[in-house]
Design an enzyme around this catalytic site. Structure first.
Site, PDB file in Angstrom:
ATOM      1  N   VAL A  22       0.064  -8.845   6.952  1.00 27.53           N
ATOM      2  CA  VAL A  22      -0.474 -10.222   7.241  1.00 27.53           C
ATOM      3  C   VAL A  22       0.727 -11.272   7.467  1.00 27.53           C
ATOM      4  O   VAL A  22       0.648 -11.884   7.331  1.00 27.53           O
ATOM      5  CB  VAL A  22      -1.522 -10.193   7.748  1.00 27.53           C
ATOM      6  CG1 VAL A  22      -2.526  -9.599   8.078  1.00 27.53           C
ATOM      7  CG2 VAL A  22      -2.873 -10.102   6.419  1.00 27.53           C
ATOM      8  N   LYS A  81       0.733  -1.173  -0.152  1.00 26.82           N
ATOM      9  CA  LYS A  81       0.171   0.222  -0.141  1.00 26.82           C
ATOM     10  C   LYS A  81       0.636   1.346   0.148  1.00 26.82           C
ATOM     11  O   LYS A  81       0.856   2.143  -1.023  1.00 26.82           O
ATOM     12  CB  LYS A  81      -1.128  -0.309   1.123  1.00 26.82           C
ATOM     13  CG  LYS A  81      -2.033  -0.631   0.671  1.00 26.82           C
ATOM     14  CD  LYS A  81      -2.194  -0.983   1.935  1.00 26.82           C
ATOM     15  CE  LYS A  81      -3.980  -1.709   2.287  1.00 26.82           C
ATOM     16  NZ  LYS A  81      -4.029  -3.075   3.098  1.00 26.82           N
TER      17      LYS A  81
END
Lengths: 251, 339
Positions: free
Chosen positions: B272, B80
């Site tokens: 994650v 991101k």
């Protein structure tokens, strides 16, 4: 603080293993705790000088580098073979099995792991001196052993190829910020003027010459079956080894 | 750098006390078994809990790798920060700001929440904001947009990246919440109407395969003003480096960002998949990989490593105290001087 001594030469056949074994034994005989690493994995041999037979060797440096054994499993007490007390002189041999040599040549190994092995053994055995017998020429492993050495002993013969190669090696050692460098001239034939030779070599490389060794039939006759200075302690060659060892200890 | 210098530099990296320091960190935190591997899609549960890699790349291009630094895993949310940089390059700061805010949310990463006045997603580090920045990536079609994104990552890391197709398909098949967010933003006119293409691109960017070393190269490139310190290639326009690093500091660690800024103070982004990339501007980049995640979705071992590095070398952005160790001295030293 423990001291690391690398014995190296640009070309083969200069007497690296012989020097390593003799210098390590001489230093150990003075009461220091010493280990010798045979990092010449492509062509190991120094175990012969310490009379360590292949059938006595279970784990080698190779097994450590492949993460199969801890480094302490690959260290052998060889003191008794050269007339020293137990727990005084250790050897970490490389494997002489053709398959093992082929594997290390094919896959290489992690040079970081070699460094960790040096440090690990120094700690585990509480060593005063670590001697590294190297493979001739320049390689990643040579670079590592030069970079971590407190003393680099470079061996050369009175020979044009050796002169040129030594210049390259000295240059590399300086780029790696080696702490101390000593030269040893080996296989000097009797007709040469030893003092003049020493002076010329020191001027050429700006590195002190720690010893000048004659081309000796006595050394050749021993044929790597033992450490010369323990077999012939009063021989002039042994005296010269003691002189070089003294300079290593004084650095 | 000449070949000789580069070989000498790789050897001095081996003998540097800094490598020794990282080795000790690795040993210390390998024993830490807190946290759990992400399990919201089955592919992620295949990660081994013991995997642990630490990589540091300095501004001078020295690489320190300890542990599992070649193990591939999915980049997940770390992408991101870098896609945000690409959007800035494609459209400029003003336009991008009109589509995505830079306020921390205090909510979880997957919250369905937009700014009530402007309808903008809160920041580019939460899913909604990342979908909006992904929408901004230019390209005539989905293939071209994906290629541009992969080319961007290559400029940062110096190597080609693949997408883990099973993970991409799983993310796509289960990403209803992200789909809902995208359509909510479409409703408010915050994203263009190529929603499905953008969502695919979003799921693909999360499924890019990286290593701990890649993560260190990503952050080292930011630390070095947008230029990869090893290859010398520019990955991000110098003007936008500060934008990317700022949102990493305030929003990069999900809803643990405030405490992270306080305790560690190194702009960072976690995923994650188990990765963390952390920047010490003008100094170095850190990449860690360990798939055991804490309750907030950050790698538990990775957090410890960054905390220790920040504390021991004074890498907190606002540190003014004398650190325990001098970083430059530690890196340039030779551990043979300290047996």
């Amino acid at each position: 603080m423990p001291k690391v001594v690398s014995v190296h030469s640009y070309r083969g056949g200069t007497g690296k293993s012989n020097f390593t074994a003799n210098l390590a034994t001489t230093v150990a005989a003075q009461g220091h705790r010493v280990a010798v690493f045979d990092t010449d994995v492509p062509s190991p041999g120094i175990h012969n000088l310490f009379c360590l037979e292949p059938e006595q060797i279970s784990a080698t440096l190779n097994n450590y580098l492949w993460d199969e054994k801890p480094i302490t499993d690959a260290a052998y007490d060889v003191g008794a073979n050269v007339g020293l007390a137990a727990d005084q002189l250790y050897l970490v041999p490389s494997s002489v099995r053709a398959d093992d040599i082929a594997r290390i040549l094919k896959d290489g190994y992690d040079v970081k792991r070699m460094n960790d092995g040096f440090r690990g053994l120094v700690k585990a055995l509480n060593l005063d001196y670590l001697f590294i017998d190297t493979h001739p020429g320049l390689s990643k492993e040579t670079f590592l052993s030069i970079a971590i050495s407190h003393v680099l002993v470079l061996i050369l013969r009175p020979d044009k190829q050796d002169y040129q190669g030594t210049a390259v090696t000295v240059d590399v050692a300086r780029q790696l910020k080696v702490r101390n460098m000593l030269l040893a001239i080996n296989k000097v034939y009797s007709s040469l003027n030893r003092e003049a030779l020493q002076q010329k070599v020191e001027e050429t490389y700006s590195v002190p010459v720690a010893g000048v060794f004659p081309l000796s039939e006595d050394v050749v006759q021993l044929a790597s079956e033992g450490v010369f200075c323990t077999k012939f302690p009063d021989h002039p060659v042994s005296q010269e080894f003691r002189q070089v060892a003294q300079q290593i200890m004084e650095v | 750098m000449s070949d000789m210098q580069s070989l000498a530099s790789s050897i001095t990296a081996v003998t540097s006390p800094f490598r020794h320091y990282l080795h000790e960190l690795h040993e210390r935190y390998q024993a830490l078994n807190d946290g759990a591997v992400a399990d919201y899609i089955p592919e992620l549960t295949l990660a081994k809990p013991e995997w642990f890699g630490i990589c540091v790349v300095t501004k001078a291009g020295q690489v320190f790798e300890i542990g599992d630094c070649d193990q591939l895993f999915t980049i997940q949310s770390i992408s991101k920060a870098f896609v945000y940089g690409l959007a800035l390059e494609d459209h400029g700061r003003d336009y991008v700001n009109s589509k995505v805010s830079v306020e921390p949310t205090g909510e979880a990463f997957n919250a369905i929440v937009l700014d009530e006045k402007t309808n903008r997603p809160y920041n580019p580090m939460v899913n909604a904001g990342a979908i909006a920045t992904t929408d901004l990536v230019k390209g005539a079609n989905s293939t071209e947009r994906l290629k541009r994104m992969l080319a961007m990552f290559k400029r940062y890391t110096g190597r080609d990246h693949d997408i883990n197709v099973p993970i991409f398909l799983s993310e796509k098949a289960t990403g209803f919440r992200n789909r809902a967010m995208a359509y909510l933003m479409l409703n408010f006119g915050m994203v263009s109407d190529r929603v499905d293409e953008t969502l695919d691109l979003y799921f693909q960017q999360c499924s890019i395969m990286v290593t701990a070393k890649d993560l260190a190269m990503l952050s080292a490139t930011l630390a070095n003003g947008g230029v990869n310190p090893v290859t010398g290639e520019r990955a991000l326009d110098e003007r936008y480096v500060q934008d990317v690093i700022s949102v990493m500091l305030t929003c990069g660690m999900y809803d643990g960002s405030g405490e992270w800024a306080y305790r560690v103070g190194m702009p960072a982004k976690s995923g994650v998949g188990g990765g963390i990339t952390a920047v010490a501007p003008n100094t170095l980049g850190v990449g860690t990989f360990s798939p055991l995640l804490d309750a907030k979705g950050n790698s538990a071992r990775g957090i410890k490593v960054c905390e220790a590095l920040s504390h021991d070398f004074g890498l907190h952005l606002f540190n003014v105290a004398q650190p325990a160790h001098d970083l430059a001295e530690c890196i340039a030293g030779n551990d043979a001087d300290n047996w």
